[in-house]
Write a protein that holds these residues in place. Structure first.
Motif, mmCIF file in Angstrom:
data_model
loop_
_atom_site.group_PDB
_atom_site.id
_atom_site.type_symbol
_atom_site.label_atom_id
_atom_site.label_comp_id
_atom_site.label_asym_id
_atom_site.label_seq_id
_atom_site.Cartn_x
_atom_site.Cartn_y
_atom_site.Cartn_z
ATOM 1 N N VAL A 8 -4.883 20.561 -4.620
ATOM 2 C CA VAL A 8 -5.144 20.284 -6.046
ATOM 3 C C VAL A 8 -3.810 20.176 -6.792
ATOM 4 O O VAL A 8 -3.587 19.228 -7.560
ATOM 5 N N TYR A 12 -2.060 16.775 -8.834
ATOM 6 C CA TYR A 12 -1.658 16.656 -10.247
ATOM 7 C C TYR A 12 -0.138 16.571 -10.452
ATOM 8 O O TYR A 12 0.305 16.085 -11.491
ATOM 9 N N LEU A 46 -6.350 15.397 -20.991
ATOM 10 C CA LEU A 46 -6.519 14.787 -19.665
ATOM 11 C C LEU A 46 -7.975 14.818 -19.199
ATOM 12 O O LEU A 46 -8.318 15.426 -18.185
ATOM 13 N N HIS A 47 -8.833 14.173 -19.974
ATOM 14 C CA HIS A 47 -10.258 14.091 -19.604
ATOM 15 C C HIS A 47 -10.834 12.854 -20.273
ATOM 16 O O HIS A 47 -10.224 12.305 -21.202
ATOM 17 N N GLY A 73 -7.413 26.085 -17.354
ATOM 18 C CA GLY A 73 -7.067 24.797 -16.734
ATOM 19 C C GLY A 73 -6.522 23.902 -17.828
ATOM 20 O O GLY A 73 -7.047 22.828 -18.093
ATOM 21 N N GLY A 75 -3.893 22.062 -18.318
ATOM 22 C CA GLY A 75 -3.156 20.814 -18.121
ATOM 23 C C GLY A 75 -1.811 20.880 -18.828
ATOM 24 O O GLY A 75 -1.109 21.904 -18.786
ATOM 25 N N ASP A 95 -3.040 27.432 -15.907
ATOM 26 C CA ASP A 95 -3.265 26.254 -15.064
ATOM 27 C C ASP A 95 -2.619 26.486 -13.708
ATOM 28 O O ASP A 95 -1.604 27.169 -13.583
ATOM 29 N N LEU A 96 -3.233 25.866 -12.708
ATOM 30 C CA LEU A 96 -2.780 25.994 -11.327
ATOM 31 C C LEU A 96 -1.499 25.200 -11.060
ATOM 32 O O LEU A 96 -0.737 25.534 -10.154
ATOM 33 N N THR A 97 -1.261 24.149 -11.808
ATOM 34 C CA THR A 97 -0.160 23.217 -11.507
ATOM 35 C C THR A 97 1.109 23.627 -12.262
ATOM 36 O O THR A 97 1.180 23.467 -13.490
ATOM 37 N N TYR A 100 2.708 21.157 -14.796
ATOM 38 C CA TYR A 100 1.958 20.995 -16.055
ATOM 39 C C TYR A 100 2.244 22.152 -17.013
ATOM 40 O O TYR A 100 2.423 21.944 -18.222
ATOM 41 N N GLY A 122 -1.709 30.028 -12.845
ATOM 42 C CA GLY A 122 -2.694 30.832 -12.123
ATOM 43 C C GLY A 122 -4.011 30.091 -12.021
ATOM 44 O O GLY A 122 -4.141 28.948 -12.468
ATOM 45 N N SER A 123 -4.989 30.784 -11.427
ATOM 46 C CA SER A 123 -6.273 30.134 -11.154
ATOM 47 C C SER A 123 -7.391 30.674 -12.041
ATOM 48 O O SER A 123 -7.436 31.876 -12.325
ATOM 49 N N VAL A 124 -8.288 29.800 -12.397
ATOM 50 C CA VAL A 124 -9.470 30.196 -13.171
ATOM 51 C C VAL A 124 -10.403 31.094 -12.351
ATOM 52 O O VAL A 124 -11.315 31.694 -12.901
ATOM 53 N N GLN A 140 -11.957 22.187 -19.734
ATOM 54 C CA GLN A 140 -12.295 20.758 -19.769
ATOM 55 C C GLN A 140 -11.915 20.093 -18.458
ATOM 56 O O GLN A 140 -10.727 20.011 -18.102
ATOM 57 N N ASN A 141 -12.920 19.592 -17.772
ATOM 58 C CA ASN A 141 -12.748 18.815 -16.538
ATOM 59 C C ASN A 141 -11.874 19.513 -15.490
ATOM 60 O O ASN A 141 -10.973 18.899 -14.925
ATOM 61 N N VAL A 142 -12.148 20.775 -15.266
ATOM 62 C CA VAL A 142 -11.447 21.569 -14.268
ATOM 63 C C VAL A 142 -12.409 21.933 -13.132
ATOM 64 O O VAL A 142 -12.042 21.945 -11.955
HETATM 65 C C1 LIG Z 1 -8.279 16.764 -15.335
HETATM 66 S S1 LIG Z 1 -7.071 17.979 -15.671
HETATM 67 C C2 LIG Z 1 -7.642 18.614 -17.254
HETATM 68 C C3 LIG Z 1 -6.553 19.374 -18.010
HETATM 69 C C4 LIG Z 1 -6.970 19.901 -19.384
HETATM 70 N N1 LIG Z 1 -8.132 20.761 -19.288
HETATM 71 C C5 LIG Z 1 -7.272 18.753 -20.320
HETATM 72 O O1 LIG Z 1 -8.452 18.435 -20.480
HETATM 73 O O2 LIG Z 1 -6.320 18.179 -20.865
HETATM 74 C C6 LIG Z 1 -7.590 19.276 -14.563
HETATM 75 C C7 LIG Z 1 -6.658 20.475 -14.594
HETATM 76 O O3 LIG Z 1 -7.273 21.552 -13.905
HETATM 77 C C8 LIG Z 1 -6.263 22.290 -13.251
HETATM 78 N N2 LIG Z 1 -6.914 23.098 -12.219
HETATM 79 C C9 LIG Z 1 -7.624 22.675 -11.148
HETATM 80 N N3 LIG Z 1 -8.091 23.730 -10.451
HETATM 81 C C10 LIG Z 1 -7.694 24.842 -11.107
HETATM 82 C C11 LIG Z 1 -7.859 26.241 -10.890
HETATM 83 N N4 LIG Z 1 -8.520 26.735 -9.838
HETATM 84 N N5 LIG Z 1 -7.318 27.098 -11.795
HETATM 85 C C12 LIG Z 1 -6.597 26.636 -12.854
HETATM 86 N N6 LIG Z 1 -6.403 25.326 -13.098
HETATM 87 C C13 LIG Z 1 -6.942 24.433 -12.239
HETATM 88 C C14 LIG Z 1 -5.323 21.221 -12.750
HETATM 89 O O4 LIG Z 1 -4.065 21.738 -12.427
HETATM 90 C C15 LIG Z 1 -5.304 20.271 -13.957
HETATM 91 O O5 LIG Z 1 -4.316 20.638 -14.861
#
Ligand SMILES: C[S@@+](CC[C@H](N)C(=O)[O-])C[C@H]1O[C@@H](n2cnc3c(N)ncnc32)[C@H](O)[C@@H]1O
Length: 269
Positions: A8, A12, A46-47, A73, A75, A95-97, A100, A122-124, A140-142
């Protein structure tokens, strides 16, 4: 970090992201040295539907002015900056990345919101916060990147105050077969964890949430709730092939392969 989360992050990570953002702002006629929440909003939500969707989700979830929000998450931080700047919220983003999170911090400082938003990598599914810390968890979209939604939802419930609100947007599995890849959140099915809307809502209820509603149809009927023509879009942060990936997502929704959700739920008192 597990293999799935490493994939993942790899999906990103852009490298030189600040240079890409600066070039995109310049090309759109904005001063890259003096970005504002408004100019950044063309590229940092980012959605699907970008900034317009965030506005609608904040309204439909009735996020109170000045509330303490976790952007789960986050972004590169567009939704966090909108909540802090336009709604006076105190925001924490996770956020995991790492790239970002780094860019989100730099952009927060550039628009003068460094004090209102704090950030963590970190992770959700393993939130580094104490119980009952937040009024609202926005996501949003995570969820499409998260295999263990049960743990993700339990963690959101744990960090919410009693009576607090959880809202997430998500693309769920539709009835008409696999979606068309590559998609914005995954180039292949290996990092895309889709379940039916019914399963998602059942998992949320099993985690302990009440007052669960999917407000996607209300979101679609709001003026401005769709993609905004003429804005930069998510390509600088998510890849030059984003128009094609976004097109695959739209076609998959049209063909009933994906179902768009915008969920609100409450942690019971
Ligand atoms: C499509 S982007 C959306 C970013 C933000 N929510 C937005 O709408 O602008 C998805 C995000 O989810 C993060 N992500 C994915 N899995 C995750 C996890 N387990 N924990 C935290 N962040 C995560 C990714 O790193 C990325 O930044």
């Amino acid at each position: 970090m597990g293999r799935e989360t490493a994939s993942v992050v790899d999906h990103y990570t852009r490298n030189n992201l600040m240079d890409r953002i600066r070039s995109a702002l310049s090309a759109a006629g904005h001063d890259p040295d003096k970005p504002t929440i408004e100019t950044l909003s063309e590229l940092d939500h980012l959605h699907g539907g970008g900034f317009a969707t965030t506005e609608v989700q904040v309204e439909l979830a009735e996020i109170p002015r000045g509330s303490h929000v976790l952007d789960a998450g986050c972004g590169i931080g567009g939704p966090s900056r909108y909540l802090a700047g336009a709604h006076g919220c105190q925001v924490e983003g996770i956020d995991l990345t790492p790239e970002y999170v780094d860019i989100a911090g730099q952009l927060n400082d550039k628009v003068g919101l460094g004090e209102s938003i704090s950030l963590t990598v970190g992770s959700v599914t393993e939130l580094p916060y104490e119980d009952e810390r937040f009024d609202v968890v926005l996501c949003q979209n995570v969820t499409m990147n998260v295999e263990d939604k049960k743990t993700m939802f339990r963690e959101a419930l744990r960090v919410l105050k009693p009576g607090g609100a959880y809202t997430f947007s998500h693309l769920a599995e539709g009835p008409n077969g696999s979606p068309i890849y590559p998609l914005p959140w995954a180039r292949t099915p290996e990092t895309s964890f889709l379940e039916t809307p019914e399963t998602i809502l059942q998992t949320l209820a099993a985690a302990g949430f009440t007052g669960i509603e999917d407000r996607a149809s209300q979101a679609r009927s709001k003026p401005g709730g769709g993609p905004q023509p003429g804005t930069i879009g998510a390509a600088p942060a998510m890849g030059d092939d984003m128009p094609m990936r976004t097109g695959n997502s739209a076609k998959s929704i049209q063909e009933g392969r994906l179902v768009s959700m915008m969920v609100v739920a409450t942690r019971p008192m």
